[in-house]
Motif scaffolding. Sequence first.
Motif, mmCIF file in Angstrom:
data_model
loop_
_atom_site.group_PDB
_atom_site.id
_atom_site.type_symbol
_atom_site.label_atom_id
_atom_site.label_comp_id
_atom_site.label_asym_id
_atom_site.label_seq_id
_atom_site.Cartn_x
_atom_site.Cartn_y
_atom_site.Cartn_z
ATOM 1 N N SER A 19 17.574 17.023 64.150
ATOM 2 C CA SER A 19 18.967 17.309 63.849
ATOM 3 C C SER A 19 19.148 18.266 62.679
ATOM 4 N N THR A 20 18.063 18.567 61.956
ATOM 5 C CA THR A 20 18.159 19.384 60.744
ATOM 6 C C THR A 20 17.291 20.632 60.865
ATOM 7 N N PRO A 21 17.860 21.833 60.708
ATOM 8 C CA PRO A 21 17.048 23.057 60.778
ATOM 9 C C PRO A 21 15.922 23.033 59.754
ATOM 10 N N MET A 22 14.743 23.407 60.158
ATOM 11 C CA MET A 22 13.603 23.480 59.260
ATOM 12 C C MET A 22 13.707 24.719 58.382
ATOM 13 N N VAL A 23 13.078 24.652 57.210
ATOM 14 C CA VAL A 23 12.904 25.832 56.361
ATOM 15 C C VAL A 23 11.497 26.347 56.608
ATOM 16 N N THR A 24 11.410 27.547 57.153
ATOM 17 C CA THR A 24 10.117 28.093 57.566
ATOM 18 C C THR A 24 9.914 29.485 56.979
ATOM 19 N N LEU A 25 8.699 29.984 57.133
ATOM 20 C CA LEU A 25 8.347 31.296 56.591
ATOM 21 C C LEU A 25 9.030 32.401 57.388
ATOM 22 N N ALA A 26 9.863 33.174 56.705
ATOM 23 C CA ALA A 26 10.555 34.287 57.355
ATOM 24 C C ALA A 26 9.746 35.573 57.276
ATOM 25 N N ARG A 27 9.096 35.798 56.122
ATOM 26 C CA ARG A 27 8.259 36.988 55.946
ATOM 27 C C ARG A 27 7.410 36.801 54.690
ATOM 28 N N PHE A 94 11.085 32.111 52.437
ATOM 29 C CA PHE A 94 11.413 31.031 53.357
ATOM 30 C C PHE A 94 12.925 31.008 53.598
ATOM 31 N N ALA A 95 13.307 30.570 54.790
ATOM 32 C CA ALA A 95 14.721 30.537 55.157
ATOM 33 C C ALA A 95 14.914 29.527 56.278
ATOM 34 N N PRO A 96 16.185 29.127 56.543
ATOM 35 C CA PRO A 96 16.433 28.272 57.706
ATOM 36 C C PRO A 96 15.833 28.892 58.959
ATOM 37 N N HIS A 97 15.224 28.069 59.793
ATOM 38 C CA HIS A 97 14.406 28.562 60.892
ATOM 39 C C HIS A 97 15.194 29.438 61.875
ATOM 40 N N THR A 98 14.564 30.526 62.281
ATOM 41 C CA THR A 98 15.055 31.365 63.373
ATOM 42 C C THR A 98 13.955 31.497 64.413
ATOM 43 N N ASP A 99 14.340 31.797 65.621
ATOM 44 C CA ASP A 99 13.391 31.884 66.733
ATOM 45 C C ASP A 99 12.289 32.886 66.411
ATOM 46 N N SER A 100 11.041 32.431 66.507
ATOM 47 C CA SER A 100 9.907 33.307 66.212
ATOM 48 C C SER A 100 9.524 34.177 67.399
ATOM 49 N N VAL A 108 11.717 22.777 69.179
ATOM 50 C CA VAL A 108 12.524 21.573 68.990
ATOM 51 C C VAL A 108 13.991 21.989 68.907
ATOM 52 N N PHE A 109 14.828 21.309 69.698
ATOM 53 C CA PHE A 109 16.260 21.615 69.736
ATOM 54 C C PHE A 109 17.056 20.400 69.280
ATOM 55 N N SER A 110 18.246 20.649 68.751
ATOM 56 C CA SER A 110 19.139 19.567 68.369
ATOM 57 C C SER A 110 19.899 19.072 69.591
ATOM 58 N N GLU A 111 20.714 18.030 69.391
ATOM 59 C CA GLU A 111 21.488 17.498 70.506
ATOM 60 C C GLU A 111 22.545 18.483 71.005
ATOM 61 N N THR A 112 22.845 19.517 70.176
ATOM 62 C CA THR A 112 23.806 20.538 70.601
ATOM 63 C C THR A 112 23.121 21.740 71.252
ATOM 64 N N GLY A 113 21.794 21.687 71.332
ATOM 65 C CA GLY A 113 21.049 22.784 71.946
ATOM 66 C C GLY A 113 20.622 23.868 70.981
ATOM 67 N N ALA A 114 20.874 23.678 69.673
ATOM 68 C CA ALA A 114 20.466 24.670 68.684
ATOM 69 C C ALA A 114 18.980 24.529 68.390
ATOM 70 N N LEU A 115 18.307 25.665 68.229
ATOM 71 C CA LEU A 115 16.883 25.650 67.911
ATOM 72 C C LEU A 115 16.687 25.177 66.474
ATOM 73 N N ILE A 116 15.884 24.123 66.311
ATOM 74 C CA ILE A 116 15.601 23.549 65.000
ATOM 75 C C ILE A 116 14.286 24.079 64.448
ATOM 76 N N TYR A 117 13.307 24.216 65.335
ATOM 77 C CA TYR A 117 11.963 24.582 64.880
ATOM 78 C C TYR A 117 11.142 25.035 66.073
ATOM 79 N N ASP A 118 10.251 26.005 65.819
ATOM 80 C CA ASP A 118 9.191 26.290 66.786
ATOM 81 C C ASP A 118 7.909 26.586 66.025
ATOM 82 N N THR A 119 6.794 26.430 66.703
ATOM 83 C CA THR A 119 5.494 26.503 66.029
ATOM 84 C C THR A 119 5.062 27.922 65.712
ATOM 85 N N GLY A 120 5.936 28.888 65.933
ATOM 86 C CA GLY A 120 5.598 30.269 65.597
ATOM 87 C C GLY A 120 5.766 30.604 64.132
ATOM 88 N N ARG A 121 6.451 29.732 63.388
ATOM 89 C CA ARG A 121 6.642 29.963 61.954
ATOM 90 C C ARG A 121 6.190 28.718 61.185
#
Length: 228
Positions: A19-27, A94-100, A108-121
């Motif tokens: 339910s919570t966007p991950m903070v992942t490596l942006a660049r 680092f920033a709130p996760h965006t599609d890698s 991983v998606f939330s109950e609303t269908g928003a992307l929370i995390y993927d293993t690319g970042r």
Amino acid sequence: MSAGLQVWNDALTFQIDGSTPMVTLARKGTAASQGTDFPTNGANAFCLVRIPISDGEILAVDCGLPFHMTGIRNGAAEFAILGATSTSMDYWVFAPHTDSGIRFGMKVFSETGALIYDTGRPPMRVAGTVEGVGTFGGFPTGRRLALVVWAQHTYIQRRVLVNPIPNTGFTSVSGNFARCAQDGTVYISPDTSYAIYQAALSGSTISFAGDWDNGLQNKYTVADVTGM
């Protein structure tokens, strides 16, 4: 959480929540120094590094030398690096996760269908926090550590003289400097002068004296960026 995924590690530390966007490596990257903005007469040798940063992003840095964050201006975080007139600084943003854009792995998606995390970042790994001045141990050894600066003390002293030459004097800039070591230690120095603009220091009469202190207590997040 009505949908998604929850992941815990073996230390019972919460890692991923559906339910919570991950903070992942942006660049990430390495920024070269760009010289100094003013003379350093009588002060310690230093150079400046500027790293572009946007609102909502978290910047972790490491360069092996003590550094002081002078501020953010014109869309870049600026650092004074002590003990060198030319060097470079490694950084991780680092920033709130965006599609890698991964084509295999896990999403991983939330109950609303928003992307929370993927293993690319890779997610941001927090090793701890430090505050104040001194030597702080106990962090993982043999790991690459970087610091996120939340607050850092700065002090500016200005004196304007009237003798022997009117309107001459000096401005001194000092602050606390931070450094990470691979033995799991973080060092935060006492106030250190790193920039002095001066002229006619033999003057004996002060026509203006101004001191500025940001009054901040040093505070950093220690990030484990090993393998990133």
